[in-house]
Scaffold this motif. Structure first.
Motif, PDB file in Angstrom:
ATOM      1  N   SER A  89       0.751  -1.074  -0.001  1.00 36.52           N
ATOM      2  CA  SER A  89       0.055   0.143   0.493  1.00 36.52           C
ATOM      3  C   SER A  89       0.821   1.336   0.063  1.00 36.52           C
ATOM      4  CB  SER A  89      -0.983  -0.226   1.262  1.00 36.52           C
ATOM      5  OG  SER A  89      -0.341   0.226   2.453  1.00 36.52           O
ATOM      6  N   CYS A  90       0.303   2.548  -0.709  1.00 36.60           N
ATOM      7  CA  CYS A  90       1.074   3.300  -0.677  1.00 36.60           C
ATOM      8  C   CYS A  90       0.498   4.625   0.023  1.00 36.60           C
ATOM      9  CB  CYS A  90       1.303   4.349  -2.150  1.00 36.60           C
ATOM     10  SG  CYS A  90       2.240   5.742  -2.499  1.00 36.60           S
ATOM     11  N   PRO A  91       1.699   5.503   0.803  1.00 39.17           N
ATOM     12  CA  PRO A  91       1.157   6.469   1.937  1.00 39.17           C
ATOM     13  C   PRO A  91       0.545   7.775   1.569  1.00 39.17           C
ATOM     14  CG  PRO A  91       3.181   5.882   2.132  1.00 39.17           C
ATOM     15  CD  PRO A  91       2.728   5.137   1.395  1.00 39.17           C
ATOM     16  N   SER A  92       1.330   7.681   0.107  1.00 41.37           N
ATOM     17  CA  SER A  92       1.467   8.638  -0.996  1.00 41.37           C
ATOM     18  C   SER A  92       0.291   9.183  -1.378  1.00 41.37           C
ATOM     19  CB  SER A  92       2.535   9.271  -1.670  1.00 41.37           C
ATOM     20  OG  SER A  92       3.742   9.047  -0.909  1.00 41.37           O
ATOM     21  N   CYS A  93      -0.200   7.726  -1.752  1.00 38.59           N
ATOM     22  CA  CYS A  93      -1.962   8.170  -2.911  1.00 38.59           C
ATOM     23  C   CYS A  93      -2.866   6.717  -2.251  1.00 38.59           C
ATOM     24  CB  CYS A  93      -1.664   7.466  -4.053  1.00 38.59           C
ATOM     25  SG  CYS A  93      -0.836   6.580  -4.707  1.00 38.59           S
ATOM     26  N   ASP A  94      -3.705   6.533  -3.117  1.00 40.02           N
ATOM     27  CA  ASP A  94      -4.474   5.525  -1.887  1.00 40.02           C
ATOM     28  C   ASP A  94      -4.451   4.161  -3.405  1.00 40.02           C
ATOM     29  OD1 ASP A  94      -5.346   5.804  -4.592  1.00 40.02           O
ATOM     30  OD2 ASP A  94      -7.587   6.091  -4.276  1.00 40.02           O
ATOM     31  N   TRP A  95      -3.256   4.081  -3.408  1.00 41.80           N
ATOM     32  CA  TRP A  95      -2.984   2.679  -4.892  1.00 41.80           C
ATOM     33  C   TRP A  95      -2.857   1.686  -3.529  1.00 41.80           C
ATOM     34  CZ3 TRP A  95       1.804  -0.244  -4.374  1.00 41.80           C
ATOM     35  CH2 TRP A  95       1.614  -1.128  -5.472  1.00 41.80           C
ATOM     36  N   LYS A  96      -3.708   0.093  -4.089  1.00 35.64           N
ATOM     37  CA  LYS A  96      -2.308  -0.936  -3.076  1.00 35.64           C
ATOM     38  C   LYS A  96      -2.829  -2.226  -4.226  1.00 35.64           C
ATOM     39  CE  LYS A  96      -3.740  -2.243   1.486  1.00 35.64           C
ATOM     40  NZ  LYS A  96      -5.132  -2.555   2.504  1.00 35.64           N
ATOM     41  N   CYS A 113       8.518   0.340  -6.072  1.00 32.27           N
ATOM     42  CA  CYS A 113       7.813   1.900  -5.772  1.00 32.27           C
ATOM     43  C   CYS A 113       6.657   1.751  -5.974  1.00 32.27           C
ATOM     44  CB  CYS A 113       9.002   3.177  -6.317  1.00 32.27           C
ATOM     45  SG  CYS A 113       8.910   2.631  -7.976  1.00 32.27           S
ATOM     46  N   CYS A 114       5.731   3.078  -6.024  1.00 30.86           N
ATOM     47  CA  CYS A 114       4.422   3.236  -5.985  1.00 30.86           C
ATOM     48  C   CYS A 114       4.126   3.052  -7.794  1.00 30.86           C
ATOM     49  CB  CYS A 114       3.904   3.851  -5.705  1.00 30.86           C
ATOM     50  SG  CYS A 114       2.067   4.315  -5.875  1.00 30.86           S
ATOM     51  N   PRO A 115       3.620   2.424  -8.697  1.00 33.28           N
ATOM     52  CA  PRO A 115       3.210   2.718  -9.984  1.00 33.28           C
ATOM     53  C   PRO A 115       2.434   3.515 -10.367  1.00 33.28           C
ATOM     54  CG  PRO A 115       1.870   1.028  -8.985  1.00 33.28           C
ATOM     55  CD  PRO A 115       2.914   1.069  -8.469  1.00 33.28           C
ATOM     56  N   LYS A 116       1.881   4.278  -9.410  1.00 30.33           N
ATOM     57  CA  LYS A 116       0.644   5.598  -9.721  1.00 30.33           C
ATOM     58  C   LYS A 116       1.610   6.997  -9.179  1.00 30.33           C
ATOM     59  CE  LYS A 116      -3.600   6.395  -8.346  1.00 30.33           C
ATOM     60  NZ  LYS A 116      -4.798   5.856  -7.617  1.00 30.33           N
ATOM     61  N   CYS A 117       1.989   7.103  -8.102  1.00 24.96           N
ATOM     62  CA  CYS A 117       2.777   7.969  -7.942  1.00 24.96           C
ATOM     63  C   CYS A 117       4.249   8.446  -7.710  1.00 24.96           C
ATOM     64  CB  CYS A 117       2.355   8.563  -7.074  1.00 24.96           C
ATOM     65  SG  CYS A 117       2.639   8.374  -5.669  1.00 24.96           S
ATOM     66  N   GLY A 118       5.294   7.439  -7.659  1.00 24.54           N
ATOM     67  CA  GLY A 118       5.966   6.748  -8.054  1.00 24.54           C
ATOM     68  C   GLY A 118       6.975   6.697  -6.509  1.00 24.54           C
TER      69      GLY A 118
HETATM   70 ZN   LIG Z   1       1.257   5.937  -4.660  1.00 25.15          ZN
END
Ligand SMILES: [Zn+2]
Length: 66
Positions: free
Chosen positions: A11-18, A36-41
């Motif tokens: 889960s990404c603390p910076s966006c809601d990606w999970k 790393c998060c594929p949504k926000c990096g």
């Molecule tokens: Zn993210």
């Protein structure tokens, strides 16, 4: 001795990606590992193992994810 891999979720603390991953072996395939998060990096992903998930629950989850 063989250790069965346990499902876990990123889960990404910076966006809601999970993303929940169900490893088929102890070697992670592409799509099962995220550095790393594929949504926000963001590189500060949280990694959680799923606790108390029954086999029935897993089956339902896998249906939801496929
Ligand atoms: Zn993210």
């Amino acid at each position: 001795m063989c250790v069965k891999p346990k499902p876990f979720s990123y889960s990404c603390p910076s966006c809601d990606w999970k993303k929940t991953v169900f490893p088929k072996s102890d070697v992670l395939l592409p799509g099962e590992h995220y550095a790393c998060c594929p949504k926000c990096g963001s590189k500060s992903l949280d990694l959680e193992t799923l606790k108390g998930v029954t086999k029935l629950g897993l089956g339902l989850l896998q249906k939801l994810f496929t």
